[in-house]
Design an enzyme around this catalytic site. Structure first.
Site, short mmCIF file in Angstrom:
data_model
loop_
_atom_site.label_atom_id
_atom_site.label_comp_id
_atom_site.label_asym_id
_atom_site.label_seq_id
_atom_site.Cartn_x
_atom_site.Cartn_y
_atom_site.Cartn_z
N ARG A 92 0.82 -1.22 0.00
CA ARG A 92 0.00 0.00 0.00
C ARG A 92 0.86 1.27 0.00
O ARG A 92 0.56 2.22 -0.72
CB ARG A 92 -0.94 0.02 1.20
CG ARG A 92 -2.06 -1.01 1.09
CD ARG A 92 -2.93 -1.01 2.31
NE ARG A 92 -2.10 -1.33 3.48
CZ ARG A 92 -2.40 -1.02 4.73
NH1 ARG A 92 -3.52 -0.38 5.00
NH2 ARG A 92 -1.61 -1.35 5.72
N ASN A 140 -6.19 -2.63 1.77
CA ASN A 140 -6.16 -4.09 1.87
C ASN A 140 -7.59 -4.61 1.93
O ASN A 140 -8.47 -3.98 2.52
CB ASN A 140 -5.42 -4.53 3.14
CG ASN A 140 -3.92 -4.39 3.02
OD1 ASN A 140 -3.38 -4.28 1.93
ND2 ASN A 140 -3.25 -4.39 4.15
#
Length: 90
Positions: free
Chosen positions: A21, A39
């Site tokens: 990320r 996520n």
């Protein structure tokens, strides 16, 4: 000015717990892409990325090589939502 597009991207594989990320945030910022990354409960990473066709093509190619072990990437086009920045959602 080039048309703005939105891609909804799913990245599958071993992509959580490897900094995916935050590297995505960096790569999006480098390319001038706006949207978010988060996520998912199934172990994948979900991205909404908005930019020009050229920016998004480069970004999707990066996603295919990103950190961890990427098994597959899907990128589906949608109408733009005019995101103001790119951020990590928790």
């Amino acid at each position: 000015m080039e048309e703005k597009l939105l891609y909804k991207i799913h990245v599958f594989g071993y992509v959580q717990g490897v900094g995916f990320r935050y590297r995505t945030l960096r790569e999006a910022s480098i390319r001038g892409i706006r949207g978010f990354v988060r996520n998912m409960s199934d172990g994948s990473v979900y991205i909404e990325a908005e930019g020009s066709r050229k920016q998004l093509k480069s970004f999707v190619e990066w996603c295919k090589k990103g950190p961890g072990h990427v098994e597959s990437v899907t990128a589906d086009p949608y109408p733009p939502l005019n995101y103001k920045d790119f951020h990590v959602e928790h």
